[in-house]
Scaffold this motif. Structure first.
Motif, PDB file in Angstrom:
ATOM      1  N   PRO A  15     107.448  39.549  -0.317  1.00  0.00           N
ATOM      2  CA  PRO A  15     107.602  40.669  -1.321  1.00  0.00           C
ATOM      3  C   PRO A  15     108.745  39.940  -2.508  1.00  0.00           C
ATOM      4  N   ALA A  16     108.214  40.410  -3.523  1.00  0.00           N
ATOM      5  CA  ALA A  16     109.157  39.752  -4.851  1.00  0.00           C
ATOM      6  C   ALA A  16     110.202  40.630  -4.915  1.00  0.00           C
ATOM      7  N   LEU A  17     111.411  39.760  -5.620  1.00  0.00           N
ATOM      8  CA  LEU A  17     112.322  40.498  -5.950  1.00  0.00           C
ATOM      9  C   LEU A  17     112.178  41.847  -6.997  1.00  0.00           C
ATOM     10  N   PHE A  18     112.763  42.959  -6.808  1.00  0.00           N
ATOM     11  CA  PHE A  18     112.556  44.189  -7.471  1.00  0.00           C
ATOM     12  C   PHE A  18     111.200  44.621  -7.390  1.00  0.00           C
ATOM     13  N   CYS A  19     110.495  44.397  -6.655  1.00  0.00           N
ATOM     14  CA  CYS A  19     109.058  44.898  -6.909  1.00  0.00           C
ATOM     15  C   CYS A  19     108.593  45.740  -5.791  1.00  0.00           C
ATOM     16  N   ASN A  20     107.835  46.887  -6.153  1.00  0.00           N
ATOM     17  CA  ASN A  20     107.196  47.631  -5.228  1.00  0.00           C
ATOM     18  C   ASN A  20     105.710  47.966  -5.325  1.00  0.00           C
ATOM     19  N   CYS A  21     105.043  46.888  -5.831  1.00  0.00           N
ATOM     20  CA  CYS A  21     103.710  46.756  -5.900  1.00  0.00           C
ATOM     21  C   CYS A  21     103.072  47.121  -4.850  1.00  0.00           C
ATOM     22  N   PRO A  22     101.839  47.415  -4.331  1.00  0.00           N
ATOM     23  CA  PRO A  22     101.144  47.628  -3.030  1.00  0.00           C
ATOM     24  C   PRO A  22     101.289  46.309  -2.224  1.00  0.00           C
ATOM     25  N   THR A  23     101.113  45.282  -2.699  1.00  0.00           N
ATOM     26  CA  THR A  23     101.246  43.979  -1.825  1.00  0.00           C
ATOM     27  C   THR A  23     102.773  43.802  -1.418  1.00  0.00           C
ATOM     28  N   CYS A  24     103.720  44.238  -2.151  1.00  0.00           N
ATOM     29  CA  CYS A  24     105.272  44.047  -1.924  1.00  0.00           C
ATOM     30  C   CYS A  24     105.449  45.026  -0.822  1.00  0.00           C
ATOM     31  N   VAL A  25     104.931  46.248  -1.056  1.00  0.00           N
ATOM     32  CA  VAL A  25     105.342  47.448  -0.120  1.00  0.00           C
ATOM     33  C   VAL A  25     104.674  47.048   1.206  1.00  0.00           C
ATOM     34  N   SER A 263     100.731  34.668  -5.352  1.00  0.00           N
ATOM     35  CA  SER A 263     101.440  35.777  -5.818  1.00  0.00           C
ATOM     36  C   SER A 263     101.220  36.896  -5.502  1.00  0.00           C
ATOM     37  N   HIS A 264     102.202  37.766  -5.451  1.00  0.00           N
ATOM     38  CA  HIS A 264     102.068  39.460  -5.254  1.00  0.00           C
ATOM     39  C   HIS A 264     101.163  39.831  -6.521  1.00  0.00           C
ATOM     40  N   ASN A 265     101.024  39.319  -7.577  1.00  0.00           N
ATOM     41  CA  ASN A 265     100.278  39.678  -8.664  1.00  0.00           C
ATOM     42  C   ASN A 265      98.834  39.468  -8.475  1.00  0.00           C
TER      43      ASN A 265
HETATM   44 ZN   LIG Z   1     104.938  42.966  -6.021  1.00  0.00          ZN
END
Ligand SMILES: [Zn+2]
Ligand SMILES: [Zn+2]
Ligand SMILES: [Zn+2]
Length: 294
Positions: A15-25, A263-265
């Motif tokens: 997961p990315a720094l500072f990110c709570n997108c669905p992939t990171c969660v 990438s999480h994006n």
């Molecule tokens: Zn993310």
């Protein structure tokens, strides 16, 4: 021949720094192969590719010993692939290397050379010939940098390396064909890039017909449908690259194709999800620590 993927993410990690997108969660919850650090790879246990911000973590978490590494290729100077300070940590006063440990040689573009050699020495840039012989990076001669010309084979330890001009967002990004001379096997490390726009790459492929036993392809955008994007690729573009390399006769049914650098994006970017999509097309999905012998 062998490649080990040490880090397999784009700049932010997953997961990315500072990110709570669905992939990171999802990745935080499920862990394992869904966790990705920044890009780095190791070929035949001796040749490192890239020197990003997670290098120390890779050495610790994968039980590696980088004092034994004598050569490192740098793809390009984005921070997730190149952190100059890591090389500076190899000089006396930071590292305490016994005298039997040889210098580390770093190979890449002239852009890399300028960034590595100029900031740490007070002398102006040497001539082209001296550049070919390696510029001193650390004052105690613990690291040297070599600028290599594109599409010109250069011997790096037990490997022959050919730099391909990549299509990416720095001045002189390189992808690499690395051939294990003893085994006569070769891989193509296509990070970071989209399909090559420099016609010299395709001319080189057509004229030299380098046989590729493994191809690792940039898949920053995951399962997105973005066939015309530049500087990075999605899975559709990976498949198009594979088809073109096969059509040129560089790859055959034994060639291993791998999607890497996520990438999480990107779409469907979590390993658990993306790997099922790639598997249907016969493409492997990289994960941190993955080793492939071929
Ligand atoms: Zn993310
Ligand atoms: Zn990258
Ligand atoms: Zn990049």
């Amino acid at each position: 021949m062998k490649i080990q993927f040490l880090g397999t993410a784009a700049a932010e990690g997953i997961p990315a720094l500072f990110c709570n997108c669905p992939t990171c969660v999802y990745s935080r919850e499920h862990g394992g192969r869904n966790i990705r650090t920044r890009s780095q790879a190791l070929i035949d246990d001796v040749l490192l590719i890239d020197m990003g911000p997670d290098t120390l973590f890779h050495e610790l978490s994968l039980g590696l010993d980088f004092t034994r590494i004598e050569n490192c290729l740098i793809t390009h100077v984005h921070f997730d692939h190149f952190q100059l300070e890591n090389f500076q940590m190899r000089q006396r006063g930071y590292a305490n290397l016994t005298p039997d440990v040889p210098a580390l040689h770093v190979w890449g573009s002239h852009e890399l050379y300028e960034k590595m050699v100029r900031p740490t020495t007070d002398v102006p840039l040497p001539s082209g010939k001296e550049i070919g012989e390696g510029g001193r990076v650390n004052r105690d001669d613990s690291v040297f940098c070599h600028a290599i010309e594109p599409l010109t084979p250069v011997r790096v330890g037990d490997h022959e390396v050919v730099a391909l001009p990549a299509c990416h967002g720095t001045r002189e990004p390189y992808n690499y064909i690395v051939r294990n001379v003893k085994e006569n096997k070769a891989l193509l490390y296509a990070h970071d890039t989209s399909a090559w726009e420099d016609e010299r790459v395709w001319q080189y492929f057509e004229q030299e017909k380098p046989h590729l036993d493994l191809v690792s392809m940039d898949c920053t955008s995951g399962n997105a449908n973005a066939p015309h994007q530049r500087h990075h690729m999605c899975f559709v573009q990976n498949l198009a690259m594979r088809d073109r390399l096969i059509a040129l006769g560089l790859c055959d049914e034994k060639t291993v194709f791998i999607s890497n650098h996520f990438s999480h994006n990107g779409d469907d970017a979590a390993y658990d999800i993306f790997s099922k999509i790639a598997e249907k097309e016969g493409v492997l999905t990289s994960y941190d620590g993955m080793s492939v012998a071929f």
